[in-house]
Motif scaffolding. Sequence first.
Motif, PDB file in Angstrom:
ATOM      1  N   CYS A 180     -45.006 -15.183  -8.169  1.00  0.00           N
ATOM      2  CA  CYS A 180     -43.857 -14.698  -7.798  1.00  0.00           C
ATOM      3  C   CYS A 180     -43.955 -13.119  -7.512  1.00  0.00           C
ATOM      4  CB  CYS A 180     -42.450 -14.929  -8.807  1.00  0.00           C
ATOM      5  SG  CYS A 180     -42.224 -16.651  -9.280  1.00  0.00           S
ATOM      6  N   ARG A 184     -43.132 -11.539  -3.816  1.00  0.00           N
ATOM      7  CA  ARG A 184     -42.096 -10.424  -3.490  1.00  0.00           C
ATOM      8  C   ARG A 184     -42.716  -9.504  -2.559  1.00  0.00           C
ATOM      9  NH1 ARG A 184     -38.531  -8.805  -7.087  1.00  0.00           N
ATOM     10  NH2 ARG A 184     -38.480  -7.193  -5.738  1.00  0.00           N
ATOM     11  N   HIS A 207     -38.084 -16.212  -9.987  1.00  0.00           N
ATOM     12  CA  HIS A 207     -37.309 -15.473  -8.916  1.00  0.00           C
ATOM     13  C   HIS A 207     -35.891 -15.050  -9.051  1.00  0.00           C
ATOM     14  CE1 HIS A 207     -40.565 -15.998  -5.815  1.00  0.00           C
ATOM     15  NE2 HIS A 207     -41.002 -17.136  -6.016  1.00  0.00           N
ATOM     16  N   ALA A 211     -35.310 -11.047  -8.625  1.00  0.00           N
ATOM     17  CA  ALA A 211     -34.277 -10.613  -7.744  1.00  0.00           C
ATOM     18  C   ALA A 211     -33.145  -9.804  -8.422  1.00  0.00           C
ATOM     19  CB  ALA A 211     -33.602 -11.743  -6.960  1.00  0.00           C
TER      20      ALA A 211
END
Length: 376
Positions: A180, A184, A207, A211
């Motif tokens: 992940c 990004r 995720h 975020a």
Amino acid sequence: MCSEVSHGLVQRGTQTGRRKDVTEGTLGRRRHARTRRGKQSNTHPLCKLGESVSRVEAVSGCCLPLDEEVIHPSNRLRERTGHEIAARVWKLGADLRPGIDAPAPGTQVGLAPEITCGHCVPCTAGRSSVCANMALFGTGVDGGLADVIRVPERALACITPSACEIAPPLLALAEPLSCCLRARTRLPITSNSRVLILGTGPIGLIHCALAAAAGASVMACGRPARLDPALALGASTVTAAHGDELVATVREWSGGAGADVVIIAVGDPGLVPIAARCTAIGGYISCFAGFPAGTLAQIDPNLIHYRELTISGSANATLEDYAAAVATLSTGALDLSPLITHEFPLTQVDAALDAVRSRAGLKVVVCPGRGKPTEC
């Protein structure tokens, strides 16, 4: 708990620097080995020259049952499975210097599963995550679903010590987290971003957490049973809508603009055109999940053209991504413990496999050495 965290996440190094360290370490071991030829009898019978043997403390996740649903190009052999691994160094080959060539015995470590060649075109371009000659723990090399795991000399760079002692099931999550983190790097997620996560399995939930840690407004879309975990891991809005209903829901949530970033975290090719319809002008779509081999997705090219969309893929992780994931977990910069819902001893691996196949929880972890299963 350790500190040394920048912006909530540990920063990465460079692929070139890590490869240089690996090369110098190998040359050092060879020079050291020439001075110890007469001492090979001290090597543990399970540990050959140039190798490290670690006791497995936890192995988790998609490594257990479902890898065959998405066929990886390198998945041609049938080795012992398990690529999300937390371990503790046990023995080193007689030619390895503790703390120099490999972490010393007793060190808690994670094992980056990607064993790369370092000389193919992707590797030399800094994309070792898609090495042309890649082997993986569990695919090409025996994985971690065992009491001990042997790390061959070519994989010593995969051994990544934890900065602080943490729960082994949590350390095993460094592998999916590293993937992940790599995705990004292509997604401009900031505190002003609206991020839509399609899929609320463990990857989609990671995720969500990343975020949210960046301060973004996060909407998670998935099965109803997975929506509460999404809220727990940072999503501000959740929905089980799909198709046209999902597009309308996203438009309403975003004030008509659409999401700045859409991450497809489940391998459903039908989500690709939906993602394009949900994305704002100038937005980004990440095809993060692996899709079933041979499937195709249809998308209106005018959506890409007139909305100036950027679509990217992301596969696996580099050694630097994995090191950043281990550091992020060991420093407490990101808490992924809500993902761990079931733990089983190695003696009950069949029960663990059944729990994953039936989707009984989120992350199912096998912990060699434990006597009884637990439900978190």
